[in-house]
Write a protein that holds these residues in place. Structure first.
Motif, PDB file in Angstrom:
ATOM      1  N   TYR A 115       0.839  -1.209   0.000  1.00  0.00           N
ATOM      2  CA  TYR A 115       0.000   0.000   0.000  1.00  0.00           C
ATOM      3  C   TYR A 115       0.870   1.255   0.000  1.00  0.00           C
ATOM      4  N   TYR A 116       1.847   1.318   0.896  1.00  0.00           N
ATOM      5  CA  TYR A 116       2.731   2.486   0.976  1.00  0.00           C
ATOM      6  C   TYR A 116       3.486   2.714  -0.333  1.00  0.00           C
ATOM      7  N   LEU A 117       4.083   1.635  -0.859  1.00  0.00           N
ATOM      8  CA  LEU A 117       4.953   1.798  -2.021  1.00  0.00           C
ATOM      9  C   LEU A 117       4.167   2.034  -3.309  1.00  0.00           C
ATOM     10  N   THR A 338      -1.382  -6.812  -9.835  1.00  0.00           N
ATOM     11  CA  THR A 338      -2.689  -7.467  -9.981  1.00  0.00           C
ATOM     12  C   THR A 338      -3.833  -6.682  -9.358  1.00  0.00           C
ATOM     13  N   ALA A 339      -3.517  -5.615  -8.600  1.00  0.00           N
ATOM     14  CA  ALA A 339      -4.578  -4.875  -7.900  1.00  0.00           C
ATOM     15  C   ALA A 339      -4.333  -3.376  -7.997  1.00  0.00           C
ATOM     16  N   SER A 340      -5.409  -2.610  -7.875  1.00  0.00           N
ATOM     17  CA  SER A 340      -5.294  -1.152  -7.846  1.00  0.00           C
ATOM     18  C   SER A 340      -4.925  -0.701  -6.442  1.00  0.00           C
ATOM     19  N   SER A 395     -13.479  -2.042  -1.430  1.00  0.00           N
ATOM     20  CA  SER A 395     -12.643  -0.958  -1.957  1.00  0.00           C
ATOM     21  C   SER A 395     -13.494   0.053  -2.710  1.00  0.00           C
ATOM     22  N   VAL A 396     -12.931   1.216  -2.985  1.00  0.00           N
ATOM     23  CA  VAL A 396     -13.615   2.239  -3.781  1.00  0.00           C
ATOM     24  C   VAL A 396     -13.793   1.727  -5.189  1.00  0.00           C
ATOM     25  N   GLU A 397     -14.992   1.889  -5.738  1.00  0.00           N
ATOM     26  CA  GLU A 397     -15.243   1.417  -7.107  1.00  0.00           C
ATOM     27  C   GLU A 397     -14.670   2.394  -8.113  1.00  0.00           C
TER      28      GLU A 397
END
Length: 397
Positions: A115-117, A338-340, A395-397
């Protein structure tokens, strides 16, 4: 003139934080670590997310988030108090829960570094004319490689000192941001242009989204692990202080932002705050990027070291901290591609919610043993909330 005043506020706040009487005060030094963790990456993304999702109700949602964090903090403070009581005998089930809690925290650290990076990569690319998510992901991957190489070959001793510097920079810049926002809010209010927008999410979707944002107010639990430096009463007081200060900052920030900007004034992304602050004052985007880069990197280093140390401790030294660094880098790079960022935020929230669920169960058992049934029931209910976040945080859409 506003740029100059914002800089003056930043410098003055930095000078205050360096004032020996404050900087050397035991309570403040104990509070800095959890405070820096709470007001970290989340501060940069939370404002635009809440504004776009909840409009005029954003301050209320922020208060709910901070309130939930304070209650989870109460469970951890209770556990600190019990651990400090030498006469307490912990049952095998409590020790088992404590072990599970430590593993869940190591897992949460691994996701939080991703998350941080990923935020670091997004803010770093915002300095350039390059567009798209691929360049940001490449920056994030390269940073993972740097952290892994440094941790594997030399350890984090030198890099960890960056944490002390970045805390002061971040808090000083946040003071400048709030000052600039307050001026902008005042001008908007005097012109009769304040915005009162409707929420764009409601019902279960809103509840799940709030659960998925828990990581943005997480970090207070670090007080639990500062026993080598501070007494239990100091850690308990410092956690309350850190949560109180961070709550005040978050509420003022969200209040000023949500009524001064319409949700449709921004293209919701991980760096949306930069575009908003450019409207307030030209100097703020530059300051925010400086704060983001230093805060994200230092927080990633701290959590990488924490994860590696926990893995080594929990395996009885069979796995060296370096093995933890490798695991963290592999998982982090996989999440990156693989993820936002918003999905990673929800994963991190759910990972920390699992840790809080176990800590609240430990507190519930401790309260029952102490003959405090009301408190025990309250902690069990809180554990239920944490489990719900683990299962349904979105998560936010």
């Amino acid at each position: 003139m506003l740029n100059a005043l914002i800089l003056l506020v930043v410098v003055a706040t930095g000078a205050l934080l360096m004032w020996p009487k404050l900087a050397n005060a035991t309570l403040w030094r104990a509070a800095i670590t959890p405070l820096a963790s709470i007001i970290g990456s989340g501060f940069l993304v939370l404002g635009p997310i809440l504004n776009a999702s909840f409009g005029a109700y954003a301050p209320l949602v922020m208060a709910i988030l901070c309130g939930a964090a304070y209650l989870f903090g109460a469970a951890i403070r209770f556990n600190i108090w019990r651990l400090n009581n030498k006469g307490e005998n912990r049952s095998p089930s409590e020790r088992g829960l404590e072990l599970a809690s430590a593993w869940s925290l190591a897992f949460a650290y691994i996701i939080s570094v991703a998350y941080y990076l990923n935020l670091l990569g997004a803010f770093a690319v915002s300095l350039t004319e390059v567009e798209g998510h691929i360049p940001a992901k490449l920056v994030t991957t390269a940073t993972f490689a740097i952290i892994l190489i440094v941790g594997w070959t030399r350890g984090f001793g030198a890099l960890e000192r960056l944490e002390e510097v970045s805390v002061g920079i971040k808090l000083a810049i946040i003071a400048g941001l709030l000052f600039g926002l307050a001026v902008f809010f005042g001008k908007t209010a005097s012109a009769g242009d304040l915005v009162f927008s409707a929420a764009t999410v409601s019902g279960w979707q809103a509840v799940a989204l709030v659960g998925g944002l828990l990581v943005t107010v997480q970090g207070f639990e670090t007080s639990r692990y500062l026993g080598a430096e501070y007494s239990a009463p100091t850690r308990i007081k410092s956690m309350k202080l850190a949560q109180g200060v961070s709550t005040a900052i978050y509420l003022v920030y969200i209040l000023l932002l949500s009524f001064a900007f319409a949700p449709d004034a921004l293209d919701l992304s991980e760096t949306a705050i930069i575009g908003l602050m450019e409207v307030v004052a030209p100097i703020l985007p530059i300051l925010l990027i400086v704060a983001a880069l230093s805060a994200q990197f230092s927080a990633a280093v701290a959590d990488t070291g924490g994860a590696g140390g926990l893995v080594s401790e929990l395996t009885g030294g069979r796995l060296a901290p370096r093995a933890g660094y490798v695991l963290l880098a592999v998982v982090g790079v996989a999440l990156t591609w693989t993820a936002s960022v918003f999905e990673i935020i929800s994963y991190a929230s759910r990972a920390f919610a699992l840790y809080y669920a176990i800590q609240t169960l430990i507190a519930a058992k401790g309260a029952a043993l102490k003959g405090q049934p009301v408190k025990a029931v309250g902690f069990v209910a809180l554990a239920g909330v944490a489990v719900a976040i683990v299962l349904f945080g979105a998560s936010v859409e």
